[in-house]
Design an enzyme around this catalytic site. Structure first.
Site, PDB file in Angstrom:
ATOM      1  N   GLY B  14       0.812  -1.210   0.000  1.00 30.40           N
ATOM      2  CA  GLY B  14       0.000   0.000   0.000  1.00 30.40           C
ATOM      3  C   GLY B  14       0.846   1.260   0.000  1.00 30.40           C
ATOM      4  O   GLY B  14       0.502   2.264   0.602  1.00 30.40           O
ATOM      5  N   SER B  41       0.428  -3.547   5.166  1.00 33.32           N
ATOM      6  CA  SER B  41       0.717  -3.703   6.576  1.00 33.32           C
ATOM      7  C   SER B  41       1.215  -2.395   7.148  1.00 33.32           C
ATOM      8  O   SER B  41       2.249  -1.883   6.743  1.00 33.32           O
ATOM      9  CB  SER B  41       1.770  -4.798   6.748  1.00 33.32           C
ATOM     10  OG  SER B  41       2.502  -4.564   7.913  1.00 33.32           O
ATOM     11  N   ILE B  44       4.694  -2.715   8.759  1.00 32.26           N
ATOM     12  CA  ILE B  44       5.868  -2.636   7.885  1.00 32.26           C
ATOM     13  C   ILE B  44       6.051  -1.209   7.369  1.00 32.26           C
ATOM     14  O   ILE B  44       7.161  -0.697   7.308  1.00 32.26           O
ATOM     15  CB  ILE B  44       5.735  -3.632   6.714  1.00 32.26           C
ATOM     16  CG1 ILE B  44       5.783  -5.070   7.247  1.00 32.26           C
ATOM     17  CG2 ILE B  44       6.853  -3.417   5.698  1.00 32.26           C
ATOM     18  CD1 ILE B  44       5.578  -6.127   6.190  1.00 32.26           C
ATOM     19  N   VAL B  47       8.021   3.124   2.096  1.00 33.25           N
ATOM     20  CA  VAL B  47       9.361   3.688   1.993  1.00 33.25           C
ATOM     21  C   VAL B  47       9.335   5.180   2.360  1.00 33.25           C
ATOM     22  O   VAL B  47      10.310   5.719   2.863  1.00 33.25           O
ATOM     23  CB  VAL B  47       9.972   3.403   0.597  1.00 33.25           C
ATOM     24  CG1 VAL B  47       9.210   4.107  -0.496  1.00 33.25           C
ATOM     25  CG2 VAL B  47      11.437   3.810   0.535  1.00 33.25           C
ATOM     26  N   VAL B  49       9.424   8.025   0.881  1.00 32.82           N
ATOM     27  CA  VAL B  49      10.012   9.106   0.091  1.00 32.82           C
ATOM     28  C   VAL B  49       9.405   9.037  -1.312  1.00 32.82           C
ATOM     29  O   VAL B  49       8.490   8.262  -1.553  1.00 32.82           O
ATOM     30  CB  VAL B  49      11.546   8.992   0.003  1.00 32.82           C
ATOM     31  CG1 VAL B  49      12.205   9.570   1.233  1.00 32.82           C
ATOM     32  CG2 VAL B  49      11.977   7.565  -0.244  1.00 32.82           C
ATOM     33  N   LYS B  80       6.455  22.188 -10.326  1.00 38.45           N
ATOM     34  CA  LYS B  80       7.845  21.886 -10.695  1.00 38.45           C
ATOM     35  C   LYS B  80       8.034  22.122 -12.188  1.00 38.45           C
ATOM     36  O   LYS B  80       7.297  21.570 -13.004  1.00 38.45           O
ATOM     37  CB  LYS B  80       8.150  20.429 -10.334  1.00 38.45           C
ATOM     38  CG  LYS B  80       9.490  19.929 -10.883  1.00 38.45           C
ATOM     39  CD  LYS B  80       9.761  18.480 -10.482  1.00 38.45           C
ATOM     40  CE  LYS B  80      11.051  17.988 -11.134  1.00 38.45           C
ATOM     41  NZ  LYS B  80      11.263  16.537 -10.949  1.00 38.45           N
ATOM     42  N   PRO B  98      14.969  21.384 -18.251  1.00 37.93           N
ATOM     43  CA  PRO B  98      13.643  22.000 -18.180  1.00 37.93           C
ATOM     44  C   PRO B  98      12.533  21.081 -18.672  1.00 37.93           C
ATOM     45  O   PRO B  98      12.752  20.211 -19.504  1.00 37.93           O
ATOM     46  CB  PRO B  98      13.783  23.190 -19.136  1.00 37.93           C
ATOM     47  CG  PRO B  98      14.770  22.731 -20.172  1.00 37.93           C
ATOM     48  CD  PRO B  98      15.706  21.755 -19.472  1.00 37.93           C
ATOM     49  N   VAL B 187       1.753 -10.457   4.785  1.00 37.88           N
ATOM     50  CA  VAL B 187       1.753 -11.703   4.022  1.00 37.88           C
ATOM     51  C   VAL B 187       2.814 -12.613   4.619  1.00 37.88           C
ATOM     52  O   VAL B 187       4.001 -12.264   4.644  1.00 37.88           O
ATOM     53  CB  VAL B 187       2.039 -11.449   2.537  1.00 37.88           C
ATOM     54  CG1 VAL B 187       2.172 -12.775   1.788  1.00 37.88           C
ATOM     55  CG2 VAL B 187       0.942 -10.602   1.917  1.00 37.88           C
ATOM     56  N   ILE B 349       8.203   7.183  -9.949  1.00 35.40           N
ATOM     57  CA  ILE B 349       6.735   7.180  -9.979  1.00 35.40           C
ATOM     58  C   ILE B 349       6.264   7.078 -11.432  1.00 35.40           C
ATOM     59  O   ILE B 349       5.287   6.394 -11.733  1.00 35.40           O
ATOM     60  CB  ILE B 349       6.174   8.435  -9.270  1.00 35.40           C
ATOM     61  CG1 ILE B 349       6.496   8.326  -7.778  1.00 35.40           C
ATOM     62  CG2 ILE B 349       4.673   8.575  -9.503  1.00 35.40           C
ATOM     63  CD1 ILE B 349       6.173   9.560  -6.976  1.00 35.40           C
TER      64      ILE B 349
HETATM   65  C1  LIG Z   1      15.905   7.735  -1.380  1.00 37.94           C
HETATM   66  C2  LIG Z   1      14.789   7.648  -2.365  1.00 37.94           C
HETATM   67  C3  LIG Z   1      14.318   8.787  -2.988  1.00 37.94           C
HETATM   68  C4  LIG Z   1      13.298   8.731  -3.944  1.00 37.94           C
HETATM   69  N1  LIG Z   1      12.878   9.845  -4.597  1.00 37.94           N
HETATM   70  C5  LIG Z   1      11.948   9.756  -5.560  1.00 37.94           C
HETATM   71  C6  LIG Z   1      11.493  10.887  -6.291  1.00 37.94           C
HETATM   72  O1  LIG Z   1      11.907  12.011  -6.050  1.00 37.94           O
HETATM   73  N2  LIG Z   1      10.598  10.709  -7.290  1.00 37.94           N
HETATM   74  C7  LIG Z   1      10.092   9.482  -7.593  1.00 37.94           C
HETATM   75  O2  LIG Z   1       9.294   9.375  -8.516  1.00 37.94           O
HETATM   76  N3  LIG Z   1      10.465   8.409  -6.889  1.00 37.94           N
HETATM   77  C8  LIG Z   1      11.387   8.505  -5.898  1.00 37.94           C
HETATM   78  N4  LIG Z   1      11.742   7.384  -5.200  1.00 37.94           N
HETATM   79  C9  LIG Z   1      11.084   6.122  -5.465  1.00 37.94           C
HETATM   80  C10 LIG Z   1       9.693   6.109  -4.784  1.00 37.94           C
HETATM   81  O3  LIG Z   1       9.859   6.332  -3.420  1.00 37.94           O
HETATM   82  C11 LIG Z   1       8.999   4.798  -5.026  1.00 37.94           C
HETATM   83  O4  LIG Z   1       8.983   4.494  -6.368  1.00 37.94           O
HETATM   84  C12 LIG Z   1       7.578   4.861  -4.545  1.00 37.94           C
HETATM   85  O5  LIG Z   1       7.494   5.304  -3.249  1.00 37.94           O
HETATM   86  C13 LIG Z   1       6.916   3.521  -4.660  1.00 37.94           C
HETATM   87  O6  LIG Z   1       7.288   2.662  -3.651  1.00 37.94           O
HETATM   88  P1  LIG Z   1       6.520   1.295  -3.506  1.00 37.94           P
HETATM   89  O7  LIG Z   1       5.085   1.539  -3.350  1.00 37.94           O
HETATM   90  O8  LIG Z   1       6.946   0.396  -4.598  1.00 37.94           O
HETATM   91  O9  LIG Z   1       7.131   0.673  -2.173  1.00 37.94           O
HETATM   92  P2  LIG Z   1       6.850   1.022  -0.623  1.00 37.94           P
HETATM   93  O10 LIG Z   1       6.533   2.430  -0.430  1.00 37.94           O
HETATM   94  O11 LIG Z   1       7.999   0.439   0.110  1.00 37.94           O
HETATM   95  O12 LIG Z   1       5.578   0.197  -0.306  1.00 37.94           O
HETATM   96  C14 LIG Z   1       5.627  -1.182  -0.015  1.00 37.94           C
HETATM   97  C15 LIG Z   1       4.284  -1.615   0.562  1.00 37.94           C
HETATM   98  O13 LIG Z   1       4.270  -3.018   0.676  1.00 37.94           O
HETATM   99  C16 LIG Z   1       3.843  -3.369   1.976  1.00 37.94           C
HETATM  100  N5  LIG Z   1       4.454  -4.654   2.336  1.00 37.94           N
HETATM  101  C17 LIG Z   1       5.753  -5.029   2.237  1.00 37.94           C
HETATM  102  N6  LIG Z   1       5.918  -6.295   2.659  1.00 37.94           N
HETATM  103  C18 LIG Z   1       4.689  -6.736   3.002  1.00 37.94           C
HETATM  104  C19 LIG Z   1       4.195  -7.966   3.525  1.00 37.94           C
HETATM  105  N7  LIG Z   1       4.998  -9.003   3.777  1.00 37.94           N
HETATM  106  N8  LIG Z   1       2.889  -8.053   3.761  1.00 37.94           N
HETATM  107  C20 LIG Z   1       2.051  -7.020   3.520  1.00 37.94           C
HETATM  108  N9  LIG Z   1       2.460  -5.853   3.040  1.00 37.94           N
HETATM  109  C21 LIG Z   1       3.758  -5.716   2.802  1.00 37.94           C
HETATM  110  C22 LIG Z   1       4.289  -2.237   2.858  1.00 37.94           C
HETATM  111  O14 LIG Z   1       3.549  -2.186   4.031  1.00 37.94           O
HETATM  112  C23 LIG Z   1       4.019  -1.066   1.933  1.00 37.94           C
HETATM  113  O15 LIG Z   1       2.669  -0.709   2.025  1.00 37.94           O
HETATM  114  C24 LIG Z   1      12.753   7.465  -4.235  1.00 37.94           C
HETATM  115  C25 LIG Z   1      13.195   6.332  -3.587  1.00 37.94           C
HETATM  116  C26 LIG Z   1      14.211   6.401  -2.642  1.00 37.94           C
HETATM  117  C27 LIG Z   1      14.681   5.163  -1.951  1.00 37.94           C
END
Ligand SMILES: Cc1cc2nc3c(=O)[nH]c(=O)nc-3n(C[C@H](O)[C@H](O)[C@H](O)COP(=O)(O)OP(=O)(O)OC[C@H]3O[C@@H](n4cnc5c(N)ncnc54)[C@H](O)[C@@H]3O)c2cc1C
Lengths: 483, 503
Positions: B14, B41, B44, B47, B49, B80, B98, B187, B349
């Protein structure tokens, strides 16, 4: 400093050499163009892709010129006879079939309809195809479809040569004797048949399959496509057009030993029989087609492409660069496209590998997607499994085509094409028309019931019918078009 | 629907990826009653950011039918216009990538050739001078691009900075309102079919077992589902992209007016971001741990903040690369579970969006044709590689000699296609428009200046081109002067937005 080349020598006095001369001179008037008008084997007639008018325009020609002066004729469709197991024929046209219903693409809803109605034919949905069948001219429609143009090669060449006269193109009526390279492997100069020496900044090899410059002198290899396009012989016969009615479509007839192409012009019909030697030899005596071509001219051809069409200070065009079987994308069309792309990458005295590589990469993409479209013609024969000749089954498919076909057959989806010469829809319509119906349609198509699609389909057909009724007969149309 | 149609989709995760996917699928399948479940969850967490975007995000919001002003209010977003790169290529460099074109192409020759010729003939004006987006960004100005395509004020594009947690929350409300069922839980196990290796169900720590036809892995770096079906095949790109850690810390807003761009400042072994939102500024330091310790990295970050830190610094560890297949069997990885590219060009994203779009384009049925997922994977890989190479280029094209990190980057060998593209640009100024972004602006910004300009412009005199460039710059200056400050513009939008308006 980046100094562009200003002096170009074209070697080869065939249609393509002359096209290059006129096109370059017209596009960049302040360069010096000469052409070594040496003998090159041309064929008789070609059919140009529907958008060729854009290229004609660049040299100051119109469709009307082609029709008038080159025994020209429109082709609203390409008719396929004998390619379908059902025994149906298929009229492939460039227009139409863009009837999406509420974001459901034509090919998806038609697939869904066909699950209950196997008699569906996609060329019923193209105005041009329907008009071509009935010998009518769709060019009178408000929304004028684009049409392909067939022409007599010799006459078009004459027309270009007369143009060249007014363009200060230096015509050298000699043959090629020798090519000298310098220590870097660039062409230093060429020697003509009278021992005179000709030099240039840059050379265009339009000498035909032998590639007198690019291959014989510079040693750039040729990549054969014979595993995929196995034919290498054809017979050509030109017969007078006897019927008073003109034929507004080209046709391809599949036979056991090969296929027959006919290009109707205004006053004659050019027939080419692309055949396999061994197969034809075996049954020669009792073969009506062979009889027809008894006095025909024999031509060998070698499907494939030059490994690099731009090498150092030489560009290969025409058969020196690429040859395919002639299902689509005529040699002149390919040459014109190549040349136009070349204009964007114009060479300079400071030779840049990076430019050459990029140009060759782009052209290879184009050529290979055209090769794949050709191969599709043979693939469908095997997919329908109706030919008794094992010969067809031995024809291989390029991996790229296999990949494309798998996706299409499994899902009805088309691969986006990197080629600028082919639109994915062209590919899909040809595949559907030639009897490759995918196993399933997209989930999107199930958003509506069959009834809705049936209604929509009927309304399209009705509107095509209505517009066709008022169209003039093609022969009458062409008469008034010329005058 | 027929017996082969997918009827139940299970999304695990999520974060931004999970809720974007849930919202988009729910919207798409609204007419046909698809059963969509999302498991996440709170224990958990996400991330947390990922706050800087590229203009495509607007297309996504539009697809969902989200009102922009409302979105800005809900996610504390700001506008932006591009990314400002400081000290990249060379210490002291400062250029903008740009969102919008450079000058105008004339006679089929791209603008940077005209600029280049003027440079060769003695001019010193930076390329930024001829970009509406760059000039407005520097001036702190913003308004929506004009719809009049003849106006200079239409000649730029824009994206957002936003609070990632608020965006996910917002999308959750959106998705739940159109029948996505959310289940809280961890999970604990993924059950595969013993014959074909497809996922049959997942078991949560609560003991519940959830079956489905299609499983979407949005579990972030863990990638728990895709890992199981694919056995952890990961393509490692860290030899090209050496940064493997980040520290992030929000700080109080600066006294200065809002800057409508992301700042990316090169440091000795990595770079630092600055992303201004309405209520705080996001900061982070992305660095290569082979060259810099965590303490050094933290010190650099904390020294370069606009205001008071608002939280404890948070550390991240990652590896540049991509899962070999983002779609395997009946499991599709979207988001960090599929791959990671550092946020230098704010593309993560966007890659989530591409994954979602392609999943819809290639939506399967229960037969899960191999040809279908193969093409999905091929197209997604192509997009990853395109962006990967573009980011590598920022590191490769540098002339810095002040730190081992930068010198090693300069000397590294890069992917062949990138090397060829750079050589082509250097020797001719030619830009391949299949490539990401405003390619010429970044090449030139990094210091890769073509040796020659297109000879076709020799037809114009020096004087004529100089006058032309001056005119463009003058017009841009005038246009920028007429624009409001981004800060004032946002304030006005917020004042007019009825917060808490129902969806
Ligand atoms: C330092 C940094 C800077 C960034 N800056 C940018 C930016 O400026 N622009 C941009 O576009 N992107 C950026 N990103 C990338 C961006 O943060 C991610 O692409 C975006 O947040 C998507 O993350 P996600 O949803 O894949 O993972 P997450 O946000 O990690 O979500 C994972 C989800 O899975 C769930 N989960 C995990 N394991 C389990 C389990 N076993 N059971 C149930 N649920 C579970 C967690 O609870 C959570 O809800 C950056 C990343 C980093 C590391």
């Amino acid at each position: 400093m980046n100094i562009p080349v200003k002096k170009i020598l074209i070697v080869g006095g065939g249609l393509i050499g002359w096209w290059a001369a006129v096109f370059l001179k017209k596009s960049v008037p302040n360069i010096h163009i000469s052409i070594l008008n040496s003998q090159v084997e041309d064929t008789y007639a070609e059919t140009l892709e529907p958008n060729f008018a854009n290229y004609l325009q660049l040299i100051g020609l119109t469709e009307q010129h082609i029709i008038k002066y080159t025994d020209g004729n429109f082709a609203f469709a390409q008719a396929y006879f004998g390619w379908l197991r059902t025994g149906n024929n298929y009229f492939h046209s460039a227009d139409g079939l863009s009837f999406d219903y509420d974001a459901v693409e034509f090919n998806q809803w038609i697939l869904k309809l066909r699950k209950n109605d196997p008699s569906i034919k996609i060329d019923d949905y193209s105005v041009s195809a329907v008009a071509a069948r009935l010998g009518k001219s769709p060019l009178r429609l408000n929304k004028k479809p684009i049409a392909a143009l067939s022409f007599d090669l010799g006459l078009l060449k004459k027309l270009l040569m007369s143009y060249a006269l007014d363009l200060a193109i230096d015509v050298i009526n000699k043959e090629l004797l020798a090519v000298e390279l310098d220590s870097a492997g660039d062409i230093d100069f060429i020697v003509a048949s009278d021992a005179s020496i000709l030099t240039s900044d840059f050379y265009i090899d339009a000498s035909g399959y032998t590639g007198d410059l690019i291959a014989k002198a510079m040693g750039v290899a040729y990549e054969s496509w014979s595993a995929y396009l196995p034919f290498h012989k054809k017979k050509i016969s030109v017969v007078p057009q006897q019927d008073s009615r003109l034929i507004p479509f080209t046709s391809l007839q599949l036979t056991q030993q090969g296929w027959l192409k006919s290009i109707p012009l205004k006053n004659k019909i050019v027939c080419e029989y692309i055949y396999d030697d061994a197969l034809l030899g075996a049954e020669n005596g009792k073969n009506a087609i062979a009889d027809f071509f008894v006095n025909g001219q024999d031509v060998n051809f070698y499907p494939g492409q030059r490994q690099k069409i731009w090498h150092k200070n030489c560009l290969a065009m025409g058969a020196a660069a690429i040859t395919a079987d002639g299902f689509s994308h005529s040699p002149l069309y390919l040459a014109a496209v190549t040349l136009k792309q070349f204009m964007a990458y114009w060479p300079s005295h400071q030779q840049f590998d990076a430019v050459e590589n990029e140009f060759n990469r782009l052209m290879r993409t184009e050529y290979e997607s055209i090769r794949d479209l050709h191969c599709l013609h043979y693939a469908v024969i095997n997919m329908q499994a109706f030919s008794t000749n094992t010969f067809w089954r031995e024809i291989k498919l390029p991996e790229s085509l296999q990949y494309r076909l798998d996706l299409f057959m499994e899902t009805g989806r088309a691969l986006p094409d990197e080629s600028t010469l082919l639109h994915p829809s062209q590919w899909i319509h040809l595949a559907l028309g030639l009897g490759c119906w995918p196993r399933k349609y997209d989930y999107i198509a199930s958003h509506h019931s069959d009834d809705i699609y049936v209604q929509y389909s009927q309304s399209i057909k009705a509107s095509i019918q209505a517009s066709i009724e008022n169209l003039p007969d093609y022969t009458d149309y062409l008469k008034s078009y010329i005058s | 629907m027929n017996q082969h149609s997918i009827k139940k989709i299970v999304i695990v995760g999520g974060g931004t990826a999970g809720w974007m996917t849930a919202a988009a699928l729910a919207k798409k399948f609204l007419p046909i009653n698809m059963d969509i479940v999302l498991v996440e969850s709170e224990a958990i967490g996400t991330v947390g950011v990922g706050e800087s975007t590229i203009p495509h995000i607007r297309g996504f919001n539009e697809y969902l039918g989200i009102d922009e002003s409302f979105f800005i209010a809900e996610t504390k977003a700001t506008f932006k216009l591009g990314i400002a790169f400081k000290h990249w290529g060379q210490l002291g460099n400062d250029y903008i990538h740009p969102f919008g074109p450079l000058g105008h192409d004339i006679n089929g020759v791209e603008f940077h050739h005209y600029w280049l010729r003027m440079q060769q003939e003695g001019s010193k004006y930076p390329l930024d001078n001829y970009s509406m987006a760059a000039m407005a960004a520097r001036a702190g100005k913003f308004q929506h691009p004009s719809t009049d395509s003849m106006s200079l004020l239409s000649n730029y594009n824009y994206a957002f900075h936003f609070d990632a947690a608020l965006y996910a929350k917002y999308l959750r409300r959106y998705a739940e309102a159109i029948n996505v069922k959310r289940i809280e839980g961890i999970v604990a196990a993924t059950n595969l079919n013993s014959d074909n290796g497809f996922i049959e169900s997942i078991r949560l720590d609560s003991g519940i077992t959830l079956g489905g036809d299609l499983f979407i892995d949005c579990t972030g770096f863990k990638g728990i589902l895709i890992d199981k079906v694919l056995n952890a095949k990961f393509e490692d790109w860290s030899h090209w992209l050496r940064c493997d850690k980040a520290i992030a810390v929000p700080c109080a807003l600066s006294e200065e007016k809002l800057t409508p761009y992301t700042q990316a400042t090169a440091q000795q072994a990595g770079w630092q971001w600055r992303i201004p939102l309405q209520h705080r500024t996001g900061n982070g330091h992305v660095y290569a741990s082979d060259y810099l310790s965590d303490d050094e990295a933290a010190a650099i970050l904390l020294k370069n903040l606009d205001g008071e830190p608002l939280a404890e610094p948070k550390f991240f560890t990652f590896k540049a690369g991509q899962r070999k297949q983002n779609w395997e069997k009946n499991c599709v990885a979207i988001g960090l579970s599929g791959g990671f590219l550092e946020p230098l060009e704010s593309t993560s994203i966007y890659l989530i969006q591409v994954g979602i779009q392609k999943l819809l384009d290639f939506f399967p049925d229960k037969n899960f044709a191999k040809a279908n997922s193969a093409e999905f994977n091929r197209q997604l890989d192509e997009e990853y590689v395109r962006i990967r190479d573009f980011i590598i280029m920022h590191y490769k094209e540098n002339a810095r000699e002040d730190s081992p990190f930068w010198m090693d980057c300069k000397n590294m060998s890069v992917p062949d296609a990138l090397a060829q593209r750079q050589k082509l640009f250097k020797s001719t100024g030619y830009v391949d428009h299949q490539q990401y972004g405003v390619y010429a602006a970044v090449c030139i910004g990094q210091g890769l200046i073509p040796d020659v300009y297109d000879f076709k412009i020799n037809a114009f005199s020096h004087h004529k081109i100089a006058a032309y460039l001056e005119k463009i710059h003058g017009n841009i200056n005038a246009a920028v002067a007429s624009m409001p400050f981004a800060q004032d513009y946002i304030n006005r939008i917020l004042a007019n937005t009825n917060q808490g308006k129902p969806l």
